[in-house]
Design an enzyme around this catalytic site. Sequence first.
Site, PDB file in Angstrom:
ATOM      1  CB  CYS A 380      -0.682  -0.995   1.369  1.00  0.00           C
ATOM      2  SG  CYS A 380      -2.097   1.112   1.025  1.00  0.00           S
ATOM      3  CG  HIS A 519      -3.480  -4.113   2.820  1.00  0.00           C
ATOM      4  ND1 HIS A 519      -2.321  -3.226   3.963  1.00  0.00           N
ATOM      5  CD2 HIS A 519      -4.278  -2.271   2.809  1.00  0.00           C
ATOM      6  CE1 HIS A 519      -2.520  -1.967   4.319  1.00  0.00           C
ATOM      7  NE2 HIS A 519      -3.376  -1.394   3.753  1.00  0.00           N
ATOM      8  CD  GLU A 521      -1.268  -6.433   5.204  1.00  0.00           C
ATOM      9  OE1 GLU A 521      -0.367  -6.592   3.832  1.00  0.00           O
ATOM     10  OE2 GLU A 521      -1.069  -5.661   5.709  1.00  0.00           O
TER      11      GLU A 521
HETATM   12  N1  GLN Z   1      -1.735   6.966   3.313  1.00  0.00           N
HETATM   13  C1  GLN Z   1      -2.097   6.115   1.139  1.00  0.00           C
HETATM   14  C2  GLN Z   1      -3.369   5.885   1.295  1.00  0.00           C
HETATM   15  O1  GLN Z   1      -4.365   6.403   2.176  1.00  0.00           O
HETATM   16  C3  GLN Z   1      -1.822   4.129   1.781  1.00  0.00           C
HETATM   17  C4  GLN Z   1      -3.110   3.626   2.605  1.00  0.00           C
HETATM   18  C5  GLN Z   1      -2.366   2.576   3.205  1.00  0.00           C
HETATM   19  O2  GLN Z   1      -0.957   2.732   2.926  1.00  0.00           O
HETATM   20  N2  GLN Z   1      -3.264   1.754   3.863  1.00  0.00           N
HETATM   21  O3  GLN Z   1      -3.947   5.835   0.354  1.00  0.00           O
END
Ligand code: GLN
Length: 547
Positions: A380, A519, A521
């Site tokens: 992310c 994600h 994970e």
């Molecule tokens: N802050 C970033 C976004 O909102 C990444 C979010 C995250 O890593 N879950 O896109």
Amino acid sequence: MARFIFITGGVVSSLGKGLASAALGALLQARGFTVRLRKLDPYLNVDPGTMSPYEHGEVFVTDDGAETDLDLGHYERFTGVAARATDSISSGRVYSNVLEKERRGDYLGKTIQVIPHVTDEIKDFIRIGEDEVDFMLCEIGGTVGDIEGLPFFEAIRQFSQEKPRGQCVFMHLTLLPYIKASGELKTKPTQHSVKELRSIGLAPDILVCRSEGPIPDKEREKLALFCNVRPESVVAAQDLKSIYEAPLAYHREGLDQAVLDAFGISPAPRPNLARWEDVVDRIHNTDGEVRVAIVGKYTQLEDAYKSIAEALTHGGMANRVKVRVDWVDAEIFDREDAAPHLERFNAILVPGGFGERGTEGKIKAAQFAREKGIPYLGICLGMQMAVIEAARNMADLSNARSEEFAGDIDPRDFTPVVYHLKEWIKGNAKVTRRKDDAKGGTMRLGAYDAVLKDASRVAEVYGTTAIEERHRHRYEVDIRFREQLEEKGLLFSGMSPDGRLPEIVEVKGHPWFIGVQFHPELKSKPFAPHPLFRDFVRAAKEQSRLV
Ligand code: GLN
């Protein structure tokens, strides 16, 4: 119709109620039953989405896009049953539902009270999907005696009265402190805790007692006598080296048998524990160790990256290596060179995150991994940072940034390779969001499909070109820079099905450099390690053999 198991806790918090619930779920599955696990949390936040990971650990996202408690992650990892939005509820949500109904006039002018309106709302929640499974396990957060927990305890009391006899079983988790001076395990706190439960009308059928060692017969009988349970329903929960030993350990202690006895299920189907025997074997029989650096912000609190740590363990199990994780504070690289801090690692992982703090450090970590050929997994925010790094250092876009961290910078003064997404497609519907929407509930959340490029590394890792993964973010890598970046070797190897949103990037010719917008994970399990984590650890193992 499901049988219900209510899991409560007493004496102190953090006894591993979530783990006990998850392990019990796994044991019931091993006996051929279907299960669903649920968490009822007394805090007043509507959901954990806006809670600080410092206070509450990570936010676990479900396929259907709910931001839930990290305990749901344990449930999923142990049972493989995908959690849903309807598996997690807080007092905040309950009250908010009740107040909404009140405003709509649903209560027809009645005086709204905790009993029956709040308790009814809780009972309705517990009942959702009760026809789908053999067992519904409901864990009540907090400790008996907490003021906030009372409506939940009252609701489960009423609930069990309304169900036919024998359909609900209560399991209570407590602590048996060991007093060194006298060499004794003390039962009094447990007695008091059960007394507290009984004063609100709940009588536990099963006591699970955390203790440093086995419970001697004398103490077991005492607990049974004073707490009004059968001696064989006093189950010891001893400290374990790995949480994945819990199902087998609880089985040895007779937890699943005690639960089936409490329901009067006889003869109990024999368990097939092969899955968990294999898991434990893989934990204990390893060949070597790999060192992985997690370069993040909340490095003091492991719970903030719970699922990542677990997924790495699963990756280790798949490769029969021990994965040693070190938490590196990204902010160090604001002041210092990354090399001396990262050199000793076989792989680098930059996890998700929000807010600017530490982002330049994460960019440096990505650069270090890319230039030195160290396996890198960016999740992310970790992918967004890798793209910014590539834009700055491979594609000469020296002022590349994310709009998230642009603050007051004039839009003409930077290149927004990561931008704020306002509209996207979910299923067949369009989702729209304004920039000034409130903090909670404005993200691309939950499961989305992605299409992987043929013959890319990720397609090879996944063994397919069609995947579905969970998201939780507001910002996206801008497709407009694709060509420019691909020319320089940053391949956009996974895209949303409409081709608009980059989901995966990888560095061509690098031993292992992958960034993912989702994600992975959250979907890894000890008995089914996520392909990305499995292969990331494999690459780390290979790297460790080189040095
Ligand atoms: N802050 C970033 C976004 O909102 C990444 C979010 C995250 O890593 N879950 O896109």
